[in-house]
Design a protein around this motif. Structure first.
Motif, short mmCIF file in Angstrom:
data_model
loop_
_atom_site.label_atom_id
_atom_site.label_comp_id
_atom_site.label_asym_id
_atom_site.label_seq_id
_atom_site.Cartn_x
_atom_site.Cartn_y
_atom_site.Cartn_z
N PRO A 274 -53.14 -41.89 22.21
CA PRO A 274 -51.83 -41.68 21.31
C PRO A 274 -51.72 -42.25 20.18
CG PRO A 274 -51.41 -43.41 23.22
CD PRO A 274 -52.66 -42.69 23.14
N ALA A 275 -52.98 -43.02 19.19
CA ALA A 275 -52.99 -44.08 18.33
C ALA A 275 -54.12 -43.47 17.38
CB ALA A 275 -53.02 -45.46 18.76
N ASP A 276 -54.49 -42.50 18.09
CA ASP A 276 -55.69 -41.49 17.81
C ASP A 276 -55.53 -40.33 17.18
OD1 ASP A 276 -57.98 -40.53 16.61
OD2 ASP A 276 -59.70 -39.92 18.62
N ARG A 277 -55.63 -40.34 15.46
CA ARG A 277 -54.78 -39.36 14.16
C ARG A 277 -55.25 -38.28 14.53
NH1 ARG A 277 -54.82 -40.65 7.91
NH2 ARG A 277 -57.73 -40.27 7.93
N THR A 278 -56.99 -38.65 14.60
CA THR A 278 -58.25 -37.58 14.42
C THR A 278 -57.85 -36.25 16.07
OG1 THR A 278 -59.70 -38.20 15.78
CG2 THR A 278 -59.88 -38.92 13.15
N THR A 279 -57.46 -36.71 17.08
CA THR A 279 -57.29 -36.28 18.66
C THR A 279 -55.79 -36.11 18.18
OG1 THR A 279 -57.12 -37.48 20.06
CG2 THR A 279 -59.65 -36.40 19.26
N ALA A 280 -54.83 -37.34 18.54
CA ALA A 280 -53.61 -36.37 18.75
C ALA A 280 -52.79 -35.52 17.40
CB ALA A 280 -52.94 -37.81 18.15
N VAL A 281 -53.26 -35.09 16.40
CA VAL A 281 -52.24 -34.20 15.90
C VAL A 281 -53.00 -32.30 16.02
CG1 VAL A 281 -52.40 -36.27 14.03
CG2 VAL A 281 -54.14 -34.55 14.02
N ILE A 282 -54.06 -32.31 16.94
CA ILE A 282 -54.79 -31.43 17.02
C ILE A 282 -54.34 -30.91 18.13
CG2 ILE A 282 -56.78 -30.46 17.32
CD1 ILE A 282 -58.06 -32.18 16.17
N PHE A 283 -54.33 -31.81 19.57
CA PHE A 283 -53.98 -30.64 20.63
C PHE A 283 -52.33 -30.87 20.68
CE2 PHE A 283 -57.99 -32.69 20.67
CZ PHE A 283 -58.73 -31.20 21.32
N GLY A 284 -52.02 -29.62 21.62
CA GLY A 284 -50.86 -29.37 22.38
C GLY A 284 -50.78 -28.67 24.26
N ASP A 285 -49.50 -28.73 24.90
CA ASP A 285 -49.81 -27.82 25.98
C ASP A 285 -48.59 -27.01 26.37
OD1 ASP A 285 -50.70 -30.76 26.37
OD2 ASP A 285 -48.85 -32.14 26.53
N GLY A 286 -49.57 -26.21 27.13
CA GLY A 286 -49.69 -25.16 27.30
C GLY A 286 -50.13 -24.51 28.65
N ALA A 287 -49.49 -23.14 28.76
CA ALA A 287 -50.38 -22.52 30.14
C ALA A 287 -50.93 -20.97 29.28
CB ALA A 287 -49.84 -22.43 31.06
N GLY A 288 -50.89 -19.62 29.63
CA GLY A 288 -51.25 -18.67 29.60
C GLY A 288 -51.80 -18.59 31.06
N ALA A 289 -51.77 -17.00 30.85
CA ALA A 289 -52.34 -16.46 32.40
C ALA A 289 -52.32 -14.52 32.29
CB ALA A 289 -51.25 -16.77 33.40
N VAL A 290 -53.11 -14.43 32.60
CA VAL A 290 -53.40 -12.58 33.44
C VAL A 290 -53.81 -11.86 34.47
CG1 VAL A 290 -53.97 -12.63 30.55
CG2 VAL A 290 -55.38 -12.92 32.72
N VAL A 291 -53.21 -10.90 34.96
CA VAL A 291 -53.34 -10.69 36.01
C VAL A 291 -54.50 -8.89 36.18
CG1 VAL A 291 -52.59 -9.47 37.95
CG2 VAL A 291 -50.77 -10.82 37.26
N LEU A 292 -55.48 -9.34 36.59
CA LEU A 292 -56.64 -8.49 36.70
C LEU A 292 -56.41 -7.42 37.62
CD1 LEU A 292 -58.12 -11.24 35.67
CD2 LEU A 292 -59.38 -9.13 34.12
N ARG A 293 -56.64 -6.45 37.93
CA ARG A 293 -57.00 -5.54 38.83
C ARG A 293 -58.23 -4.84 39.01
NH1 ARG A 293 -56.29 -0.10 37.06
NH2 ARG A 293 -54.98 0.34 35.36
N ALA A 294 -58.70 -4.14 39.96
CA ALA A 294 -59.82 -3.52 39.75
C ALA A 294 -59.50 -2.02 39.01
CB ALA A 294 -60.02 -2.98 41.47
N GLY A 295 -60.46 -1.25 38.29
CA GLY A 295 -59.83 -0.27 37.55
C GLY A 295 -61.63 0.24 36.97
N ASN A 296 -61.17 1.33 36.18
CA ASN A 296 -62.28 1.89 35.17
C ASN A 296 -62.62 1.39 34.24
OD1 ASN A 296 -62.55 4.20 37.93
ND2 ASN A 296 -60.40 4.84 37.02
N ALA A 297 -63.74 1.55 33.74
CA ALA A 297 -64.21 0.60 32.73
C ALA A 297 -63.58 1.43 31.42
CB ALA A 297 -65.72 0.60 32.12
N ASP A 298 -63.07 2.93 31.61
CA ASP A 298 -62.36 3.52 30.59
C ASP A 298 -61.30 3.35 29.95
OD1 ASP A 298 -62.32 5.32 33.11
OD2 ASP A 298 -63.18 7.20 31.48
#
Length: 353
Positions: free
Chosen positions: A155-179
């Motif tokens: 938390p005292a390192d300004r070179t990294t503490a200012v850059i990073f955040g927390d969070g999450a993202g997700a996708v669901v993938l299913r079987a299908g066709n290439a087109d």
């Protein structure tokens, strides 16, 4: 660089997307009250104005569950055969976090595993999920990128503490066709372990534990040699993105949306310039969420789709660079889905199937 192209007949198709951010928002102004820096310095060097951080005991697994629920809500199903979690910040070294996330999502019994490739983790996970589908091992895969990166930052390192955040993202993938809309194109992946020290956490693993030397608090913190990382990132992302577009049979002029890992605005801008992708075709959320590492791409996809910045049938180019060193790129035809994103609130119940 390695390549991943699903064979004809079974293809990974995105059918749902969701993103979740912890409720605590932190502005640049708040950081300047404890770091030797200014708001102008942070914004000019990174493009970041705001980020979200975990507190009150929230963990990577908690973020992953929320994003997973939103992605399954978007897909309209909880019929998932495997859970793949890309993260640099697992809840603990052992066991992996994915099985716990799967159980909390009501998916006890399905395959579940973590993928560790730092900021390239989502793309490595995408290739893994596509492989599960192409091989017939799974019909539906929930792929999550989740990070509580603030827990490994000094938390005292300004070179990294200012850059990073927390969070999450997700996708669901299913079987299908290439087109069909949502189809995932070739994945291009690469690594160079000889440069692993450019981005690392020195302590916590077997090497540090067996060395016999006394550990210090700094051993547990994330370190990065920024100037070297910038140079390698721009080169590797540009090369991987060009290769992925070529293998997909596209031209760079045909890319509708460029969705890079949100590492640093200067890196994204430099790569886009080298690829000839003008600002109107670039998608970014780094100003509001910072660098969320493996969560960056799926979080950005869900937010951009919800806001109408990524539209059905758009040709999307994904690219990332991270510790390892690792890098990758992939192409994707965006599906006609309703994506969901939220800050701090839990989604409604997911349909049973």
């Amino acid at each position: 660089m390695s390549r991943s192209e699903p064979p004809a007949g079974r293809h990974a198709v995105v059918c749902g997307a969701g993103a979740w951010l912890p409720p605590r928002g932190v502005s640049n102004a708040e950081l300047t009250r404890r770091l030797d820096t200014t708001e102008e310095w942070i914004t000019s060097r990174t493009g970041i104005e705001h980020r979200h951080l975990v507190d009150g005991g929230l963990s990577t697994g908690d973020l992953a569950v929320e994003a997973g629920l939103l992605a399954m809500k978007s897909a309209g199903t909880s019929a998932v055969d495997a859970v793949v979690l890309a993260t640099t910040t697992p809840d603990r070294l052992c066991p992996a976090t994915a099985p716990d996330v799967a159980a909390r999502l009501g998916l006890t019994g399905v395959a579940a595993f973590d993928v560790s490739a730092v900021c390239t983790g989502f793309l490595y996970g995408l290739a893994s999920a596509a492989g599960l589908i192409a091989s017939g091992l799974a019909d539906h895969v929930l792929l999550i990128g989740a990070e509580a990166f603030s827990t490994i930052i000094d938390p005292a390192d300004r070179t990294t503490a200012v850059i990073f955040g927390d969070g999450a993202g997700a996708v669901v993938l299913r079987a299908g066709n290439a087109d069909e809309p949502g189809a995932v194109g070739p994945c291009v992946l690469g690594s160079d372990g000889g440069l692993g020290d450019l981005i690392s956490i020195p302590g916590g693993g077997a090497r540090g534990r067996s060395s016999g030397r006394d550990r210090t608090p700094n051993d547990e913190y994330f370190t990065m040699r920024g100037k070297d990382v910038y140079r390698h990132a721009v080169h590797r992302i540009t090369d991987a993105a060009t290769t992925a577009v070529d293998r997909a049979g596209w031209h760079l002029a045909e890319v509708d949306r460029f969705v890079p890992h949100q590492a640093n605005q200067r890196i994204s801008t430099a790569v886009a310039e080298r690829l000839g992708i003008e600002p109107a075709r670039q998608v970014s959320n780094i100003a509001r969420v910072g660098n969320t590492a493996a969560a960056s791409i799926p979080l950005l996809l869900a937010q951009a789709a919800e806001a109408g910045q990524v539209r059905p049938r758009d040709r999307v180019l994904l690219a990332a660079f991270g510790g390892g060193l690792t890098w990758g790129a992939a192409t994707l035809s965006w599906p006609d889905i309703t994506a969901y994103s939220a800050i701090g609130s839990s989604p409604a119940a997911v349909p049973a199937a």
